[in-house]
Design a protein around this motif. Structure first.
Motif, PDB file in Angstrom:
ATOM      1  N   ARG A 175     -52.258 -42.129 -54.078  1.00 21.76           N
ATOM      2  CA  ARG A 175     -53.008 -43.350 -54.306  1.00 21.76           C
ATOM      3  C   ARG A 175     -52.216 -44.705 -53.422  1.00 21.76           C
ATOM      4  NH1 ARG A 175     -53.328 -42.598 -60.615  1.00 21.76           N
ATOM      5  NH2 ARG A 175     -55.024 -40.980 -60.820  1.00 21.76           N
ATOM      6  N   ALA A 176     -52.628 -44.801 -52.148  1.00 24.89           N
ATOM      7  CA  ALA A 176     -51.977 -45.606 -51.400  1.00 24.89           C
ATOM      8  C   ALA A 176     -52.691 -47.109 -51.065  1.00 24.89           C
ATOM      9  CB  ALA A 176     -51.655 -45.025 -50.244  1.00 24.89           C
ATOM     10  N   TYR A 177     -53.710 -47.419 -51.450  1.00 24.69           N
ATOM     11  CA  TYR A 177     -54.560 -48.566 -51.260  1.00 24.69           C
ATOM     12  C   TYR A 177     -54.921 -49.306 -52.421  1.00 24.69           C
ATOM     13  CZ  TYR A 177     -54.791 -46.644 -46.219  1.00 24.69           C
ATOM     14  OH  TYR A 177     -54.752 -45.991 -45.102  1.00 24.69           O
ATOM     15  N   ASP A 178     -54.946 -50.462 -52.227  1.00 21.70           N
ATOM     16  CA  ASP A 178     -55.410 -51.340 -53.259  1.00 21.70           C
ATOM     17  C   ASP A 178     -56.821 -51.284 -53.389  1.00 21.70           C
ATOM     18  OD1 ASP A 178     -52.957 -52.383 -54.135  1.00 21.70           O
ATOM     19  OD2 ASP A 178     -52.902 -53.977 -52.662  1.00 21.70           O
ATOM     20  N   MET A 179     -57.390 -51.285 -54.600  1.00 23.03           N
ATOM     21  CA  MET A 179     -58.928 -51.188 -54.632  1.00 23.03           C
ATOM     22  C   MET A 179     -59.406 -52.681 -55.189  1.00 23.03           C
ATOM     23  SD  MET A 179     -61.577 -49.069 -55.317  1.00 23.03           S
ATOM     24  CE  MET A 179     -63.194 -48.986 -56.146  1.00 23.03           C
TER      25      MET A 179
END
Length: 216
Positions: free
Chosen positions: A141-145
């Motif tokens: 889980r690398a990206y901001d949502m």
């Protein structure tokens, strides 16, 4: 739920539409409304932010909202399942998986996904984006949502993958692809509302009609 025999009929003058919270495509909500035997004019669809999903209910700006998977929020009640939403992944149109008719969650572990947003319950996000695949591969889980627009922008410009639901296909822009995930079960879909105060009569009837109209 309240006994139906005590509820006044819907549609009489002055009965307001049910304020129904949704995220993403309105198509799932429309299908639930139709299955409940209701006209779409009987519900106002109100978008909610996944970073603070229950704010509208708790601020009494919504009567009821669509949720997926089980909730463990003490102040919220949840209906029986009223629908299911098959699992899918959204990728950019350029993505190596974009031409696939379906994908395995094991394949998706090769790419980076999205972190749990804001105040969204972590225990629900773990259902949406499992920490590990059935074979034990970590899903990174690398990206901001953020907003839906921002999410689609990230997907169209990177090799990120967003594990999500088939219903989002209705709002996915042309620069993305929505692909079914073959080895994750569909998500149960339910309605949630505040326990206190109890929902008004027309909201209670709407919830009951949605439960009775379910084929799950």
């Amino acid at each position: 739920m309240t006994d139906r025999t005590t509820l006044p009929p819907d549609g009489f003058p002055g009965t307001p539409p049910v304020r129904l919270g949704i995220h993403g495509s309105p198509d799932l909500a429309a299908a639930i409304i139709r299955a409940a035997g209701r006209d779409e004019s009987e519900a106002d669809l109100v978008g909610y932010d996944v970073a603070d999903p229950f704010r509208g209910l708790r601020a009494k700006e919504l009567d009821v909202m669509i949720v997926k998977y089980g909730l463990r929020e003490p102040d919220l009640a949840v209906s029986r399942p009223v629908a299911v939403d098959p699992r899918a992944v959204i990728v950019g149109a350029h993505h190596p998986l974009a031409t696939h008719a379906s994908v395995s969650v094991e394949e998706l572990a090769a790419y980076e996904g999205f972190r749990c947003p804001g105040a969204f319950p972590q225990y629900v996000w773990d259902e949406v984006v499992p920490p590990r695949t059935p074979k034990g591969r970590r899903i990174r889980r690398a990206y901001d949502m953020g907003t839906v627009k921002g999410l689609m922008g990230t997907l169209s410009g990177t090799d990120a993958v967003h594990l999500t639901f088939q219903s989002l296909e209705a709002i996915a822009p042309p620069q993305t692809k929505v692909i079914p995930i073959s080895d994750l079960p569909p998500a149960p879909v339910a309605l949630a509302w505040l326990r206190d105060p109890e929902p008004g009569a027309h909201t209670a009837r709407f919830i009951e009609d949605a439960e009775n109209g379910s084929t799950v």
